[in-house]
Motif scaffolding. Structure first.
Motif: not given
Length: 544
Positions: A29, A190, A193, A230, A387, A390, A392
């Motif tokens: 992110s 988010g 995970r 995800r 994150r 992920n 994200f």
């Protein structure tokens, strides 16, 4: 599927040299410091405004409401006086008092916006241009401005005040709570995970959807979708045919699973704010919820097992069978607790209702401020590594925000026409409420559509009278509200724009390399032939 013909050398090549589409997408992110700083500034500004008395207090809100009612009554009395003086005055104004109806042509920007969402991704010369959220925002806001200009210039009661009234209603009253709630659930979930790579069998994917359908009513369809999409995509990354799996996920997790509690889906939350008891949805809708989701899951397993799975390449199947890792959950602290906080903020911090036990009315936007504070805590205390793993990012929620800011403005003329003419349309049976509410929820946002037909079914009814009416399971009010609730929630899955999470899941899937169907492709090849017959069965079983 011909696996015996693959040599050990080929197996090593498959496992060692394969690169999935996901590998081409950068994850993470980036720096969240600007967002955290923005949240802190907003919290401080809100605190200062509250201390200074600038936020709307409950008493001020009540006084404003009373003044508005008095103004409306005075205007109505004035109009009645004028009609006695001129019997044809009511005809000239369409008998709408101080709020004339928009012209039917005023819905043109809304139609154009829906057309843009449906068509621009399909045209070669606009396909890549439309992928930019900036360009989506330009189209969305541009058409919203056209709608507001109509209210300022051509509308029968044209004025800056008329345009501001629509902004206040659509953006301040509906869009901001809507997008802040989605944003909060999106960002906090988010940070959790669920990793692992299971064998992507039809029953495995159905199990993901089953869990999501159960969670959707308790952490919201957005929270459940963001939590599970995800790992579902990760599990299916070796498979070639994944599009249908994501579509069924949208059907179950993003929509049909979320009707057991008001926090599950925005339409039901609006019903709760109108006075429907918190647990009414659980007791009234659990049977349709169960039947709909069971039928969808069974149909998914049949379609995947007997049509799509046999079409997979032998190499992909072997890779999927060998490359497996057990599921692992990370980031539950602090994000699971923060998700609970979001749920409680939705349930308790309603500025129109006192907090249970103390009688204090929360300030306007306190609910949204609390949700943003919880987002800040998630970004501050949560694991950045989770994150990043992920992958994200904010692309999906920004897409929803960019498109729905225009949708909420542009659909105001359509909603006003429906709100005024709804009672005269002859909608007086559960079947009519179900199909008309559902049909419009497919192309309008399902939350305001629910509210329009809720008002049609229960005009001028206070909370006590409402609950007395809908507790009678053999009465027409009960079954009509069941029909409105089911239609708005279930048929929000008929198009991408029917419900906010639909867009987000589509965006995340496309970022992961899944080629999702176009707007029309989704409707023509999935929702109409698959979802619509099931919803028809539900109506025959529960609404006749």
């Amino acid at each position: 599927m011909g696996q015996a013909g693959i040599t050990s050398t080929e197996i090593n090549g498959i496992l060692g040299g394969h690169q999935t589409v996901d590998d081409h997408h950068s994850g993470g992110s980036g720096s969240d410091k600007p967002l955290l700083l923005g949240i802190v500034v907003l919290l401080v500004a809100y605190a200062v405004a509250s201390v200074a008395g600038w936020t709307t207090s409950p008493k001020a809100a009540a006084d404003t409401h009373a003044a508005a009612e008095a103004h409306h009554d005075a205007a109505l009395a004035h109009d009645l006086h004028d009609e006695h003086a001129d019997p044809h005055a009511g005809e000239a104004h369409g008998d709408h008092g101080s709020h004339p109806l928009p012209h039917p042509w005023a819905v043109a920007p809304f139609v154009l916006l829906l057309g843009s969402i449906a068509v621009l991704p399909l045209l070669k010369f606009t396909e890549h241009w439309w992928e930019s959220n900036t360009n989506r925002l330009i189209v969305s806001v541009g058409l919203a401005v056209v709608t507001l200009i109509y209210y300022m210039t051509i509308y029968e009661g044209a004025s800056m005040g008329a345009a501001w009234h629509r902004i206040d209603h659509a953006i301040m009253g509906e869009y901001i709570p809507f997008i802040v709630l989605l944003f909060s659930l999106y960002v906090i979930s988010g940070g959790i995970r669920i990793s692992g790579d299971l064998k992507a069998h039809p029953t495995t994917n159905a199990a993901f959807m089953l869990v999501g359908g159960l969670l959707a009513s308790f952490i919201g369809t957005t929270g459940a979708a963001m939590l599970l999409i995800r790992p579902l995509l990760e599990t299916n990354k070796e498979r070639r045919f994944r599009q249908h799996t994501v579509v069924f996920f949208i059907f179950v997790v993003c929509n049909c699973g979320g009707c057991l509690l008001p926090i599950g889906d925005p339409p039901l939350f609006l019903g709760y704010l109108q006075g429907v008891n918190f647990l009414w949805t659980m007791t009234a809708l659990w049977k349709p919820w169960l039947l709909t989701n069971i039928l969808l899951l069974i149909l998914y397993v049949v379609v995947d097992k007997f049509y799509y799975y046999p079409k997979e390449d032998a190499e992909n199947v072997l890779r999927d069978e060998v490359r497996t890792t057990p599921l692992r959950i990370q980031g539950l602290w602090p994000n699971a607790l923060l998700l609970v906080g979001v749920i409680f903020s939705v349930a308790l911090l309603d500025p129109t209702k006192p907090l249970p036990g103390i009688g204090w009315y929360p300030f306007v936007y306190l609910r949204e401020i609390v949700q943003l504070a919880l987002v800040g805590l998630s970004l501050w205390l949560g694991s950045k590594q989770v994150r990043n793993e992920n992958r994200f990012n904010y692309h999906a929620i920004v897409e929803v925000a960019a498109l729905f800011v225009g949708i909420f403005i542009c659909m105001q003329p359509a909603l006003e026409i429906l709100n005024e003419q709804g009672p005269s349309l002859g909608i007086d049976t559960p079947m009519k409420f179900y199909w008309i509410t559902g049909g419009l929820s497919s192309i309008l946002d399902n939350a305001p559509t629910y509210l329009v037909f809720f008002k049609t079914a229960f005009p001028n009814m206070d909370a006590a009278a409402l609950n007395a009416a809908i507790e009678n399971t053999s009465g027409s009010h009960y079954i009509n509200l069941v029909a409105i609730s089911l239609g708005s929630v279930f048929m929000g899955a008929m198009t991408y724009i029917g419900n906010g999470p639909n867009f987000m899941v589509r965006a995340i899937a496309e970022e992961s390399g899944v080629k999702m169907p176009s707007f029309f492709g989704y409707v023509l090849f999935f929702s109409v032939p698959i979802l619509l017959p099931i919803l028809g069965i539900v109506s025959l079983v529960f609404l006749l």
